[in-house]
Every structure is written in structure tokens, then in C-alpha cells.
Design a protein around this motif. Sequence first.
Motif, PDB file in Angstrom:
ATOM      1  N   GLY A   1       1.000  -1.041   0.197  1.00 32.95           N
ATOM      2  CA  GLY A   1       0.070   0.033  -0.064  1.00 32.95           C
ATOM      3  C   GLY A   1       0.735   1.360   0.251  1.00 32.95           C
ATOM      4  N   GLY A   2       2.230   1.119   0.189  1.00 29.89           N
ATOM      5  CA  GLY A   2       3.011   2.374  -0.023  1.00 29.89           C
ATOM      6  C   GLY A   2       3.114   3.133   1.371  1.00 29.89           C
ATOM      7  N   PRO A   3       4.227   3.779   1.432  1.00 32.60           N
ATOM      8  CA  PRO A   3       4.534   4.566   2.674  1.00 32.60           C
ATOM      9  C   PRO A   3       3.291   5.512   3.029  1.00 32.60           C
ATOM     10  CG  PRO A   3       5.847   5.220   0.960  1.00 32.60           C
ATOM     11  CD  PRO A   3       5.126   4.164   0.381  1.00 32.60           C
ATOM     12  N   ALA A   4       3.108   5.578   4.322  1.00 32.37           N
ATOM     13  CA  ALA A   4       1.770   6.511   4.749  1.00 32.37           C
ATOM     14  C   ALA A   4       2.060   7.163   6.051  1.00 32.37           C
ATOM     15  CB  ALA A   4       0.436   5.732   4.661  1.00 32.37           C
ATOM     16  N   GLY A   5       1.530   8.054   6.399  1.00 33.55           N
ATOM     17  CA  GLY A   5       1.401   8.959   7.360  1.00 33.55           C
ATOM     18  C   GLY A   5       0.368   7.928   8.230  1.00 33.55           C
ATOM     19  N   GLU A   6       0.530   8.118   9.734  1.00 30.06           N
ATOM     20  CA  GLU A   6      -0.592   7.277  10.802  1.00 30.06           C
ATOM     21  C   GLU A   6      -0.920   7.999  11.965  1.00 30.06           C
ATOM     22  OE1 GLU A   6      -0.392   2.726  11.306  1.00 30.06           O
ATOM     23  OE2 GLU A   6       0.959   3.513  12.914  1.00 30.06           O
ATOM     24  N   ASN A   7      -2.266   8.215  12.088  1.00 30.88           N
ATOM     25  CA  ASN A   7      -2.788   8.842  13.410  1.00 30.88           C
ATOM     26  C   ASN A   7      -3.486   8.044  14.182  1.00 30.88           C
ATOM     27  OD1 ASN A   7      -1.737  11.407  12.400  1.00 30.88           O
ATOM     28  ND2 ASN A   7      -3.720  12.120  12.015  1.00 30.88           N
ATOM     29  N   LEU A   8      -3.075   7.874  15.440  1.00 27.94           N
ATOM     30  CA  LEU A   8      -3.770   6.792  16.126  1.00 27.94           C
ATOM     31  C   LEU A   8      -4.377   7.778  17.387  1.00 27.94           C
ATOM     32  CD1 LEU A   8      -0.854   4.386  16.889  1.00 27.94           C
ATOM     33  CD2 LEU A   8      -2.873   4.130  15.382  1.00 27.94           C
ATOM     34  N   TYR A   9      -5.743   7.231  17.972  1.00 23.12           N
ATOM     35  CA  TYR A   9      -6.417   8.007  18.985  1.00 23.12           C
ATOM     36  C   TYR A   9      -7.097   6.908  19.614  1.00 23.12           C
ATOM     37  CZ  TYR A   9     -10.392  10.686  20.983  1.00 23.12           C
ATOM     38  OH  TYR A   9     -11.411  11.123  21.839  1.00 23.12           O
TER      39      TYR A   9
ATOM     40  N   ARG B   1      -4.643   5.872   8.242  1.00 23.47           N
ATOM     41  CA  ARG B   1      -3.195   6.209   7.431  1.00 23.47           C
ATOM     42  C   ARG B   1      -3.927   6.827   5.980  1.00 23.47           C
ATOM     43  NH1 ARG B   1      -0.693   0.058   6.925  1.00 23.47           N
ATOM     44  NH2 ARG B   1       0.200   0.273   9.302  1.00 23.47           N
ATOM     45  N   TYR B   2      -2.643   7.631   5.827  1.00 22.40           N
ATOM     46  CA  TYR B   2      -2.911   8.752   4.978  1.00 22.40           C
ATOM     47  C   TYR B   2      -1.617   8.264   3.761  1.00 22.40           C
ATOM     48  CZ  TYR B   2      -5.413  10.931   8.902  1.00 22.40           C
ATOM     49  OH  TYR B   2      -6.062  11.154   9.748  1.00 22.40           O
ATOM     50  N   GLY B   3      -1.860   8.394   2.596  1.00 22.27           N
ATOM     51  CA  GLY B   3      -0.897   8.082   1.604  1.00 22.27           C
ATOM     52  C   GLY B   3      -1.288   8.350   0.428  1.00 22.27           C
ATOM     53  N   ASN B   4      -0.544   7.478  -0.707  1.00 15.24           N
ATOM     54  CA  ASN B   4      -0.987   7.354  -1.998  1.00 15.24           C
ATOM     55  C   ASN B   4      -1.257   6.149  -2.536  1.00 15.24           C
ATOM     56  OD1 ASN B   4      -0.756  10.260  -2.612  1.00 15.24           O
ATOM     57  ND2 ASN B   4       1.153  10.157  -1.497  1.00 15.24           N
ATOM     58  N   GLY B   5      -1.399   5.196  -1.688  1.00 10.04           N
ATOM     59  CA  GLY B   5      -1.889   3.825  -2.099  1.00 10.04           C
ATOM     60  C   GLY B   5      -0.691   2.798  -2.834  1.00 10.04           C
ATOM     61  N   PRO B   6      -1.285   1.736  -3.209  1.00  8.80           N
ATOM     62  CA  PRO B   6      -0.591   0.666  -3.692  1.00  8.80           C
ATOM     63  C   PRO B   6       0.232   1.300  -5.016  1.00  8.80           C
ATOM     64  CG  PRO B   6      -2.885  -0.113  -3.468  1.00  8.80           C
ATOM     65  CD  PRO B   6      -2.910   1.545  -3.232  1.00  8.80           C
ATOM     66  N   GLY B   7       1.577   0.814  -5.066  1.00  9.34           N
ATOM     67  CA  GLY B   7       2.463   1.131  -5.792  1.00  9.34           C
ATOM     68  C   GLY B   7       3.112   2.364  -5.770  1.00  9.34           C
ATOM     69  N   SER B   8       2.793   3.370  -4.720  1.00 10.33           N
ATOM     70  CA  SER B   8       3.423   4.571  -4.393  1.00 10.33           C
ATOM     71  C   SER B   8       4.802   4.163  -3.495  1.00 10.33           C
ATOM     72  CB  SER B   8       2.632   5.221  -3.633  1.00 10.33           C
ATOM     73  OG  SER B   8       2.247   4.986  -2.141  1.00 10.33           O
ATOM     74  N   ARG B   9       5.619   5.316  -3.618  1.00 14.00           N
ATOM     75  CA  ARG B   9       6.978   5.158  -2.801  1.00 14.00           C
ATOM     76  C   ARG B   9       6.825   6.641  -2.179  1.00 14.00           C
ATOM     77  NH1 ARG B   9      10.196   8.592  -5.650  1.00 14.00           N
ATOM     78  NH2 ARG B   9       9.608   8.847  -7.661  1.00 14.00           N
ATOM     79  N   LYS B  10       7.797   6.533  -1.256  1.00 11.04           N
ATOM     80  CA  LYS B  10       8.093   7.808  -0.476  1.00 11.04           C
ATOM     81  C   LYS B  10       8.420   9.075  -1.179  1.00 11.04           C
ATOM     82  CE  LYS B  10       9.711   6.576   3.462  1.00 11.04           C
ATOM     83  NZ  LYS B  10      10.650   6.494   4.598  1.00 11.04           N
TER      84      LYS B  10
END
Length: 119
Positions: free
Chosen positions: A14-22, A87-96
Motif C-alpha cells: 500500500g506504500g508509505p503512509a502517515g498514521e494517526n492513532l487515537y 493512514r494517509y498516503g498515495n496507495g498501492p504502488g506508491s513510494r516515499k
Amino acid sequence: MRHSDSYGLSAAQGGPAGENLYKSSNKATAKRAVDAWYSEVHECGSFPGCNKNNRGVTGHFTALVWKGVTHLACTRSARATGLVACRYGNGPGSRKTGNTPNMGGNYRTHVMGKSKSYA
């Protein structure tokens, strides 16, 4: 409660992503989580979407509003008290890249001014 290695996810995962937890001892709802993360707008200083003259912890807020994000995934525990994770990112196939939330040197391009209210 501990963050995963979300920035280390491969393109196939799913590629790199930011992650928020609450986590809450009350019912953990999506609105409560987003309100808590967004409240960091009062701490983020000179970025375009932030209140001026403050500097603090802002990684939840900036991930939440990052302009370059194209994919969002969230989940909530089913228990009365519990956890919300997004999680916030750019989906499968993405890179940082600079479009990945909270990548240094990219804040001014990706944290924009407020354009709408909840109402």
C-alpha cells in the motif's frame, strides 16, 4: 498503543503512509479522533493552515490535511472504549515522496489554509 512502521510499507503493501492513532477511555468515534488531531492547528505556527506564533507537536494535524494525499483508510475498534486509526498516503504502488505526509521540506507546499468549516 504504538505506531506501526507505516512509512516503511512497500509499494505492494500500500506504500508509505502517515498514521494517526487515537485512544479514549470514552467511546472512540471518528469525529472525536479527527477533532483531537485537528486541534493541533493551534500549535503549528507559521505553516499556511496554522495559527501564527505557536510551535508544538503537529504531526497528527499535518497528516490529516496534507495536500498530496490521495488515499485514506481508517478503522475503529468495536468496543465501547477503544481506538481509531487512520493512514494517509498515495496507495498501492506508491513510494516515499513529498506527497507522503510529514516529509521534511514539504510542509509549506502541502499544509494549506483553511477553506471550509465543519458546518
